[in-house]
Scaffold this active site. Structure first.
Site, mmCIF file in Angstrom:
data_model
loop_
_atom_site.group_PDB
_atom_site.id
_atom_site.type_symbol
_atom_site.label_atom_id
_atom_site.label_comp_id
_atom_site.label_asym_id
_atom_site.label_seq_id
_atom_site.Cartn_x
_atom_site.Cartn_y
_atom_site.Cartn_z
ATOM 1 N N CYS A 150 48.205 48.111 40.523
ATOM 2 C CA CYS A 150 47.078 49.000 40.293
ATOM 3 C C CYS A 150 46.534 49.604 41.577
ATOM 4 O O CYS A 150 45.746 50.552 41.531
ATOM 5 C CB CYS A 150 45.963 48.263 39.558
ATOM 6 N N ASN A 151 46.919 49.087 42.726
ATOM 7 C CA ASN A 151 46.403 49.669 43.967
ATOM 8 C C ASN A 151 47.474 49.873 45.044
ATOM 9 O O ASN A 151 47.153 50.005 46.218
ATOM 10 C CB ASN A 151 45.247 48.826 44.536
ATOM 11 N N SER B 8 45.819 43.054 50.386
ATOM 12 C CA SER B 8 45.258 43.330 49.064
ATOM 13 C C SER B 8 43.850 43.886 49.150
ATOM 14 O O SER B 8 43.157 43.716 50.157
ATOM 15 C CB SER B 8 45.247 42.051 48.222
ATOM 16 N N MET C 276 47.500 41.425 33.928
ATOM 17 C CA MET C 276 46.116 41.544 34.368
ATOM 18 C C MET C 276 45.158 41.143 33.251
ATOM 19 O O MET C 276 44.137 40.492 33.488
ATOM 20 C CB MET C 276 45.827 42.977 34.816
ATOM 21 N N SER C 277 45.488 41.492 32.018
ATOM 22 C CA SER C 277 44.649 41.110 30.879
ATOM 23 C C SER C 277 44.671 39.600 30.681
ATOM 24 O O SER C 277 43.639 38.989 30.362
ATOM 25 C CB SER C 277 45.135 41.820 29.611
ATOM 26 N N GLN D 223 53.457 39.732 41.388
ATOM 27 C CA GLN D 223 53.903 41.117 41.250
ATOM 28 C C GLN D 223 55.118 41.394 42.133
ATOM 29 O O GLN D 223 56.023 42.132 41.740
ATOM 30 C CB GLN D 223 52.741 42.049 41.603
ATOM 31 N N GLU E 102 43.940 37.454 47.375
ATOM 32 C CA GLU E 102 44.223 37.314 45.935
ATOM 33 C C GLU E 102 45.681 36.928 45.730
ATOM 34 O O GLU E 102 46.580 37.398 46.416
ATOM 35 C CB GLU E 102 43.854 38.602 45.193
#
Length: 421
Positions: free
Chosen positions: A50-51, A109, A189-190, A120, A114
């Protein structure tokens, strides 16, 4: 081996650009294939989170590799190259190894330390292996990086608080005790969101996902009362929720202002974003998105961060020395193989000249000759490994090959060198 990293992340680009370059699972496979097919690349994998979006490649030529990968990132994202290139970073050889190791430890990160990035990175490696794009060099780098990340977490408090984008984001919602949560999406992530909500004492979790079966699976594994609903039921679920965490792979908006009826805290971790930023204008609504977490102050202690940096430096040095040893090993093996051939030949001739020599004496002579040869070769083989790490160190290895007329590419030398390594 020449490892190259070309990418962009929250450190180099705004979230709006990261959204434009985000790739779906299908797009990732296509990008991976296209990178691997370029003439200058022998191995490739893609880390897409996501980043960050990064291409790790084993390349034959630096400039050709950078140019090809940059153009592919532009073509796949639709972002013009001149705009994209301003936000791309490039790391090569030792600096690339250091970057991969730092990423695995969580030093790069958005939330320092994290631990999700290690998973990932492992997933990216598995996808590359499944698609046949990961060569030996890339596999060694990433596997070593994962070990470095594990060492950092074991030896320091870099992830003592269990920090993640989820925990940092939810930390801005206040107490979660007994409240009702809605999680939109059922990916990794969920799953992390559900686990974090349970740890913080949430009363109930509702999971909405496009594929109902995946939502059911996540609900069954939850450690709090949880149920799964169809994505079509999202508006009614929003009306009942106090906390919403959304992280889907959708291209368009999932949650819009007209779907919200009352006060609610929304955490949007999707890229592109799931929640329309216009919800911030609604009374009683709080939206925390990725851009709001860019400067999160939930960092681990400075001493832990510095300790991890030292670990990364140590491991990079060890890895580089291993590469040097790998280049020297075939030459050393070829030298010892040639010496063994000379010894065996001379012992054979000795047997012909002294046919009456008994077996015990013959074995004693053979062992003595081999010990002499081993002692003579010990110093130069150890020294050439040490010198190989110095500037222009490869010249010493070349000199050894030239002086003894060695062929380190001979099959037996290569096979035995691999056994040694």
């Amino acid at each position: 081996m020449s490892i190259l990293v070309v990418g962009l992340s929250h450190r180099s680009a705004p979230v709006t650009l990261l959204e434009r370059t985000a790739v779906t699972a299908d797009e990732l496979a296509k990008l991976l294939h296209d990178v691997h097919q370029t003439s200058s690349v022998t191995g490739a994998l893609v880390v897409a989170t996501c980043n960050r979006l990064e291409v790790y490649a084993d390349v034959e030529k630096f400039h050709a590799g950078v140019s090809s990968i940059s153009e592919l990132l532009s073509r796949h994202s639709g972002v013009p190259l001149d705009e994209l290139s301003r936000h791309l970073y490039v790391h090569y050889e030792e600096r690339a190894v250091q970057h991969v190791f730092s990423v695995a430890c969580g030093l790069d990160s958005m939330v320092i330390g994290e631990g999700q990035i290690a998973g990932q990175l492992r997933t990216a490696l598995k996808i590359g292996q499944a698609n046949g794009t990961v060569d030996r060099a890339l596999n060694e780098v990433v596997q070593h990086a994962l070990r470095v990340g594990k060492r950092a977490r074991n030896e320091t408090g870099i992830d003592r608080a269990g920090a993640s984008l989820v925990s940092v984001g939810l930390g801005r919602a206040g107490s979660l005790e007994g409240r009702r949560a809605l999680v939109v999406g059922a990916g990794s992530m969920s799953a992390l969101a559900v686990a974090t909500l349970a740890r913080e004492g949430i009363g109930e979790v509702v999971i909405a996902n496009r594929t109902h079966e995946r939502g059911l699976h996540l609900a069954r594994s939850a450690e709090v009362p949880a149920r799964a609903i169809e994505l079509s039921e999202l508006p009614s679920a929003l009306a009942e929720a106090d906390i919403v965490v959304s992280c889907t792979g959708a291209i368009g908006l999932v949650i819009t202002p007209d779907m919200i009826e009352g006060p609610v805290f929304l955490l949007d971790l999707a890229l592109p974003h799931d929640v329309d930023p216009a919800v911030r204008e609604l009374p009683g609504v709080t939206l925390v998105a990725l851009d709001d977490l860019r400067d999160a102050d939930d960092a681990p202690a400075a001493s832990d961060t510095e300790a991890v940096r030292r670990i990364v430096c140590e491991e990079v040095q060890a890895f580089q020395l291993g590469l040097i040893a790998a280049t020297v090993a075939p030459t050393v093996v070829a030298l010892r193989s040639k010496a063994a051939e000379v010894v065996d030949s001379e012992l054979g001739r000795l047997g012909g000249r002294l046919p009456g020599l008994d077996d015990k004496a013959r074995e004693e002579v053979a062992q003595t000759v081999r010990r002499v040869v081993d002692k003579l070769l010990h110093a130069p083989t150890v020294r050439v490994k040490e010198l190989a790490a110095s500037p222009d160190g490869d010249t010493y290895t070349e000199a050894l090959r030239e002086l003894f007329d060695l062929d380190p590419k001979a099959p037996e030398a290569v096979i035995r060198a691999e056994d040694v390594l």
